[in-house]
Design an enzyme around this catalytic site. Structure first.
Site, PDB file in Angstrom:
ATOM      1  N   HIS A  90      13.230 -25.608 -73.861  1.00 37.74           N
ATOM      2  CA  HIS A  90      13.376 -24.340 -72.693  1.00 37.74           C
ATOM      3  C   HIS A  90      12.447 -24.372 -71.423  1.00 37.74           C
ATOM      4  CE1 HIS A  90      16.463 -21.638 -74.028  1.00 37.74           C
ATOM      5  NE2 HIS A  90      15.967 -21.827 -75.259  1.00 37.74           N
TER       6      HIS A  90
ATOM      7  N   ASP B 106      13.991 -26.486 -79.320  1.00 35.02           N
ATOM      8  CA  ASP B 106      14.536 -25.703 -78.125  1.00 35.02           C
ATOM      9  C   ASP B 106      13.352 -26.143 -77.271  1.00 35.02           C
ATOM     10  OD1 ASP B 106      16.257 -24.554 -79.814  1.00 35.02           O
ATOM     11  OD2 ASP B 106      16.194 -22.726 -78.273  1.00 35.02           O
TER      12      ASP B 106
ATOM     13  N   ASN C  55      22.877 -24.219 -76.206  1.00 39.07           N
ATOM     14  CA  ASN C  55      24.303 -23.301 -75.947  1.00 39.07           C
ATOM     15  C   ASN C  55      23.786 -22.603 -74.364  1.00 39.07           C
ATOM     16  OD1 ASN C  55      22.121 -22.199 -76.902  1.00 39.07           O
ATOM     17  ND2 ASN C  55      22.213 -19.956 -76.620  1.00 39.07           N
ATOM     18  N   HIS C  56      22.096 -23.258 -74.203  1.00 40.96           N
ATOM     19  CA  HIS C  56      21.940 -23.100 -72.745  1.00 40.96           C
ATOM     20  C   HIS C  56      22.643 -24.692 -71.364  1.00 40.96           C
ATOM     21  CE1 HIS C  56      19.897 -19.571 -72.443  1.00 40.96           C
ATOM     22  NE2 HIS C  56      19.731 -20.071 -73.853  1.00 40.96           N
TER      23      HIS C  56
ATOM     24  N   HIS D 232      22.686 -27.839 -82.668  1.00 40.74           N
ATOM     25  CA  HIS D 232      21.612 -26.431 -81.912  1.00 40.74           C
ATOM     26  C   HIS D 232      21.716 -24.969 -83.008  1.00 40.74           C
ATOM     27  CE1 HIS D 232      20.221 -24.522 -79.261  1.00 40.74           C
ATOM     28  NE2 HIS D 232      20.798 -23.602 -78.998  1.00 40.74           N
TER      29      HIS D 232
ATOM     30  N   ARG E 292      23.626 -11.840 -81.099  1.00 44.23           N
ATOM     31  CA  ARG E 292      24.449 -12.465 -80.197  1.00 44.23           C
ATOM     32  C   ARG E 292      25.683 -12.021 -79.567  1.00 44.23           C
ATOM     33  NH1 ARG E 292      20.312 -17.064 -80.056  1.00 44.23           N
ATOM     34  NH2 ARG E 292      19.998 -17.188 -82.082  1.00 44.23           N
TER      35      ARG E 292
ATOM     36  N   ASP F 272      18.818 -26.822 -75.708  1.00 42.00           N
ATOM     37  CA  ASP F 272      18.109 -26.156 -75.385  1.00 42.00           C
ATOM     38  C   ASP F 272      16.924 -26.203 -74.342  1.00 42.00           C
ATOM     39  OD1 ASP F 272      20.180 -24.418 -75.739  1.00 42.00           O
ATOM     40  OD2 ASP F 272      19.028 -23.029 -76.100  1.00 42.00           O
TER      41      ASP F 272
ATOM     42  N   HIS G  35      17.368 -23.313 -82.195  1.00 40.24           N
ATOM     43  CA  HIS G  35      18.042 -22.065 -81.527  1.00 40.24           C
ATOM     44  C   HIS G  35      17.611 -20.342 -81.909  1.00 40.24           C
ATOM     45  CE1 HIS G  35      21.945 -19.986 -79.508  1.00 40.24           C
ATOM     46  NE2 HIS G  35      23.125 -19.769 -81.196  1.00 40.24           N
TER      47      HIS G  35
ATOM     48  N   ASP H 155      16.383 -23.631 -68.314  1.00 45.30           N
ATOM     49  CA  ASP H 155      16.492 -22.840 -68.985  1.00 45.30           C
ATOM     50  C   ASP H 155      14.932 -21.916 -68.884  1.00 45.30           C
ATOM     51  OD1 ASP H 155      19.105 -22.576 -67.253  1.00 45.30           O
ATOM     52  OD2 ASP H 155      20.420 -21.508 -69.370  1.00 45.30           O
ATOM     53  N   ARG H 156      14.987 -20.711 -68.493  1.00 47.02           N
ATOM     54  CA  ARG H 156      14.245 -19.869 -68.873  1.00 47.02           C
ATOM     55  C   ARG H 156      12.633 -20.587 -68.605  1.00 47.02           C
ATOM     56  NH1 ARG H 156      15.054 -15.672 -71.135  1.00 47.02           N
ATOM     57  NH2 ARG H 156      16.846 -15.099 -73.264  1.00 47.02           N
TER      58      ARG H 156
END
Length: 466
Positions: free
Chosen positions: A211, A209, A270-271, A319, A367, A238, A394, A241-242
């Site tokens: 991010h 990730d 998943n993002h 991922h 999750r 990923d 992840h 995001d964030r």
């Protein structure tokens, strides 16, 4: 009880303490609610939801419990359920401004989703590309940033673009659109399971990730060399995001994909999905830096990202992780129709969402999506598919990586000091064709401009969680 220190980022310990406290006093709603908050902070939304629900079973008048449960449901994209709890809070506390704002924000999303469903008829959705006239977009004379050369990405363009981004400048929208349209065409031609062969002397770098942590991405390239035909990379989902430089990260990765289509690999995380992007900042960031229409195009491109990659028929990379049921084969992965938002269950969902666990068997996910799988599940899957081990991402790891399931399950995470608060290292892996043994390289976070993570996230995810 753990100290109520606002800056105490040690949520893992908080979880441990509250769990011990609950063993001694299992009917304390406050302990469940506080542990729920710690789970929210560590992204264990499934556990957070369960704890908030438990707190409310014990004390149905405990207002914080409704708040926490609503936040958990929001994080899981269950907006209607969240709205019900915000309604309760507003009813009990009509003068609470924060509650009212959250209720209105959530209500807006529920209405917007209903509207989207109403207009999504059976006809095939038209692509944003059809309504763009990129050829005739003009690049103003005062724009002195990087431009594609005859519409193509070149090494020079990539170097200039990374420098431009480093100075917090914006790529011209025409160039951004050109990259997106080209990368969509390229990704759409790939299978859902990409298979590559490394010759004995070749190596590939696998990153987890990122991010939206653009300055850490630049640092990876500094430490490990820029991508090239002789320095191939795989980025394991990923990307966005964030972190608040997600646009810069994704355009850089897409640029390299166009430059080295066979030596630079991207897998979906998943993002790379609409409901995550709506909550965790990417949609807001694209709208702030460009337009809503460009976000729609990003969404289309993300749907074409492959879901898994196999190296030399021996190492499988995805991922999230393995599956909610036994018997899934590589052939099943090849057959996945991936051009969609991920479903709530099944192999596509699992590839993006599942996590390993130390105990055997499977259990429900911390999750709230997919499952957790044990070493026996990994062993059976590898045996059936004649594979050596899996590599996945992840999950934040303190050292940037973790080896579990007797060496058969490797996690790599490449966003150091995740969200400016976790204090973790980042890592990447070298895999060589000769022996395919993972070789880990750790690195620490580098300074970045003063833009906080989640700066573009949905206000419901930003405003503390009470």
């Amino acid at each position: 009880r753990p100290p109520k220190d606002k800056n105490n980022k040690d949520y893992e310990n908080a979880i441990k303490y509250y769990s011990e406290a609950l063993e001694l006093n299992p009917s304390n709603a406050i302990y469940y609610s506080n542990r729920s908050l710690a789970y929210l902070r560590t992204e264990c939304y499934g556990y957070a939801l369960a704890d908030a629900t438990k707190a409310l079973e014990i004390d149905k008048n405990y207002i914080k419990g409704y708040y926490r449960r609503a936040t958990s449901n929001m994080a899981l994209g269950k907006f209607k359920a969240a709205l019900k709890d915000y309604e309760t809070v507003v009813r009990v506390r009509p003068n609470d401004k924060d509650a009212k704002m959250k209720y209105q924000e959530c209500n807006k999303i529920v209405k917007q989703k209903a509207f989207e469903r109403a207009i999504a008829s059976d006809e095939i959705k038209k692509s944003v590309v059809d309504s763009l006239d990129i050829e005739n977009m003009t690049i103003e004379d005062d724009y002195v940033g990087p431009k594609l050369e005859d519409g193509n990405v070149t090494v020079k363009f990539m170097e200039e673009m990374m420098e431009w981004f480093k100075d917090q400048k914006k790529l011209h929208r025409k160039c951004a659109y050109q990259i997106l349209v080209q990368v969509k065409d390229l990704l759409a031609k790939l299978p859902s399971l990409v298979e590559i062969t490394l010759k004995e002397t070749e190596k590939i770098t696998i990153c987890g990730d990122t991010h939206g942590q653009f300055y850490d991405l630049l640092n990876i390239f500094k430490l490990n060399g820029l991508p090239s035909e002789s320095n191939p990379y795989l980025f394991n989902g990923d990307f966005v995001d964030r972190g608040s430089f997600s646009v810069e990260v994704i355009l850089t990765l897409f640029g390299f994909k166009l430059l080295y289509p066979n030596d630079f690999h991207l897998l979906r995380g998943n993002h790379e999905t609409d409901n995550m992007n709506q909550m965790y900042g990417f949609e807001g960031e694209v709208k702030a830096k460009y337009t809503a229409q460009m976000f729609q195009l990003f969404s289309e491109v993300f749907q074409w990202l492959p879901l898994a990659q196999c190296i030399n028929n021996k190492v499988l990379i995805m991922h999230g992780g393995l599956f909610s049921e036994d018997g899934i084969t590589l052939d099943d992965l090849r057959k996945i129709e991936r051009n969609r938002q991920p479903p709530d269950s099944g192999p596509m969902c699992d590839l993006l969402w599942s996590d390993p666990q130390p105990q055997s068997g499977r259990s429900i996910s911390k999750r709230g999506v997919s499952c957790q799988f044990g070493p026996d599940v990994t062993e059976r899957f590898l045996e059936q598919n004649k594979l050596d081990y899996i590599v996945r991402s992840h999950e934040v790891k303190a050292e940037g990586y973790e080896v579990t399931h007797s060496g058969k399950c490797v996690t790599v995470f490449s966003a150091p000091n995740y969200c400016d608060q976790m204090g973790n290292k980042g890592a990447y892996i070298h895999l060589r064709g000769a022996d395919l043994k993972p070789e880990f390289h750790q690195f620490t976070a580098v300074p970045h401009p003063n833009v906080k993570p989640m700066a573009y996230a949905n206000t419901l995810m930003q405003l503390g969680m009470m």
